[in-house]
Design a protein around this motif. Structure first.
Motif, short mmCIF file in Angstrom:
data_model
loop_
_atom_site.label_atom_id
_atom_site.label_comp_id
_atom_site.label_asym_id
_atom_site.label_seq_id
_atom_site.Cartn_x
_atom_site.Cartn_y
_atom_site.Cartn_z
N SER A 249 -6.37 1.77 -0.15
CA SER A 249 -6.95 1.61 1.19
C SER A 249 -8.39 2.06 1.22
N HIS B 59 0.82 -1.21 0.00
CA HIS B 59 0.00 0.00 0.00
C HIS B 59 0.86 1.27 0.00
N HIS C 217 2.30 4.49 8.41
CA HIS C 217 2.14 3.04 8.24
C HIS C 217 3.23 2.26 8.98
N HIS D 105 3.00 9.69 5.14
CA HIS D 105 2.06 8.57 5.08
C HIS D 105 2.77 7.26 5.38
FE LIG Z 1 -2.58 4.60 4.00
#
Ligand SMILES: [Fe+2]
Length: 470
Positions: free
Chosen positions: A85, A56, A151, A147
């Motif tokens: 997502s 992702h 994660h 981001h």
């Molecule tokens: Fe994300």
């Protein structure tokens, strides 16, 4: 040889391609101890398989290449579907609870996809200055890296849920408590500039009288070496606070054990109605990862199973907003608002200036806060980071555990979305948490950072400290 984490610690804002390499490498360092089978399992609807995270975060950069690299060819339509997502704007996607229901793309294929994206991104970044919309692209790249750091933290939560002490985490020795931290700090209220004062968004001509104990946005512009904030931290705006008191330390396991032993989970009077429903529905009797063995509470973490008593002086972790609120009511206190929290963590009452951190403006180092780079994989003892205290003696506001506030996660007045579907679509039914945790990278935290989760969630590294009216 200088390690990745040391480089990140000393260079707050390295060149974007160096930052890209470092952040991408750290994701793979986190998952390195996993076995192939571990990557694909989903142990709860709220967690994601590690394979999904590593794909992702690459998908995020691939969407950027699609938009800004002329002639870029999509790697795989199937991957676009599996690794999206929640972005409606990027098409169909697999339902979140189903991420662990398929074995393809395989782990090897996902790592190859990551490598492919990196091989495209690095030359793209080297040539970025020549692009017409370089500034816009750079801000998207930085968002992609922030981001990915989010994660990385989620990976720590999810690996803990998946494996806990079966995961061979590279745990470093924890520092001992060297300061005694007790009581509550009394903090003066009044008008306060809440939020991140970016140069772009701060009002031009607001000068306050020196007596007003209010800092104007001009003098509160955060230090230039700290160059990123999310849109949800902006714009800075005035709020009024009454005088208040704030715990100098996060609520500890020992404090929380007293609540449990006093029948806190059996007494409806401490709980919000929805919280009481959650207690009964989920049969909560203690924070997540606490286990009752022979009438003794034990806490399971990455290093094993420990008597809660042996961790009595560490911040309680893995509590929901409901549990934090119930404890606060039981203790005759309340949770702070996010403005109360931020004033304690990002304002120096002696100079009347906003600061990036409780200790001032310098980037966090290993002595000031227990963040990911410390390598503890757990909260540290209260009093182990005296160098990170604020002027009122409030310790460990940054790092260790995210701290629940009573504030709803809503846009600040004057909010302008900078990225579609990133923060703006979540402004409903969630609560704000502040300060980062032992799983947060150093580069990723500051006093204005607003995290948010639903009131019942507790698989993340969430704790709290209490406030009181004075
Ligand atoms: Fe994300």
């Amino acid at each position: 040889m200088v390690s990745t984490t040391e480089k990140l610690a000393t260079h707050r804002t390295p060149a974007i391609s160096d930052l890209y390499r470092d952040v991408r490498a750290r994701t793979m360092q986190i998952v390195a101890p996993l076995e192939t089978e571990d990557y694909v399992i989903q142990t709860a609807e709220f967690m994601s398989p590690p394979r999904w995270h590593i794909g992702h975060t690459s998908w995020f950069f691939e969407t950027l290449l699609q938009a800004h690299q002329p002639g870029y060819k999509v790697y795989s339509d199937e991957y676009l579907f599996y690794f999206n997502s929640y972005y409606e704007g990027f098409g169909e996607r697999i339902a979140r609870p189903k991420r662990g229901t398929r074995s393809r793309p395989t782990v090897r294929d996902t790592v190859a996809y990551r490598k492919h994206v990196d091989e495209q991104m690095l030359p793209f970044l080297e040539a970025i200055e020549q692009k017409r919309d370089a500034e816009k692209i750079l801000s998207l790249v930085r968002l992609g890296l922030e981001h990915e750091m989010q994660h990385q933290e989620l990976l720590v939560y999810d690996i803990k849920h998946l494996l806990a002490d079966q995961f061979d985490a590279p745990i470093k020795p924890a520092p001992a408590a060297s300061a005694k931290v007790a009581g509550m700090a009394e903090i003066e209220g009044g008008l306060f500039w809440l939020g991140h004062a970016s140069q772009v968004q701060s009002p031009k001509s607001k000068v306050q009288s020196p007596e007003s104990s209010v800092v104007s946005p001009e003098s509160s512009v955060l230090s230039p070496n700290y160059d990123f904030a999310f849109d949800n931290e902006k714009p800075t705006h005035q709020v009024f606070l009454h005088d208040y008191a704030l715990d100098r330390a996060p609520v500890s396991n020992g404090d929380f054990l007293a609540f449990i032993r006093d029948g806190g989970y059996q007494n409806f009077r401490w709980w919000f109605s929805e919280g009481w429903e959650a207690v009964n529905r989920e049969t909560w009797r203690a924070p997540l990862y606490w286990e009752l063995h022979d009438n003794q509470w034990l806490i399971r973490d990455f290093s094993g199973l420990h008597p809660a008593e042996s961790k009595a002086n560490e911040p309680v972790c893995h509590v929901s907003f409901f549990e934090a609120s119930a404890f606060a009511k039981w203790a005759g206190k309340r949770l702070p608002t996010e403005a109360e929290w931020e004033k304690a963590a990002g304002y120096d009452h002696r100079t009347r200036e906003r600061t990036n951190f409780p200790w001032g403006d310098t980037a966090p180092d290993l002595t000031q806060a227990n963040l990911f780079e410390n390598g503890l994989w757990a909260p540290a003892a209260i009093g182990a980071f005296p160098a990170g205290a604020n002027a009122f003696g409030c310790h460990q506001m940054i790092g260790d555990v995210w701290e629940w506030t009573t504030s709803d996660y809503v846009p600040y007045p004057g909010f302008k979305s900078e990225f579609d579907e990133y923060n703006d679509k979540w402004f409903v039914n969630q609560k704000v948490l502040r300060g980062g945790s032992f799983a947060t990278p150093q580069l990723h935290i500051r006093s204005t950072y607003r995290n948010f989760f639903h009131a019942h969630e507790r698989w993340m590294t969430s704790g709290f400290r209490c406030a009181q009216d004075i």
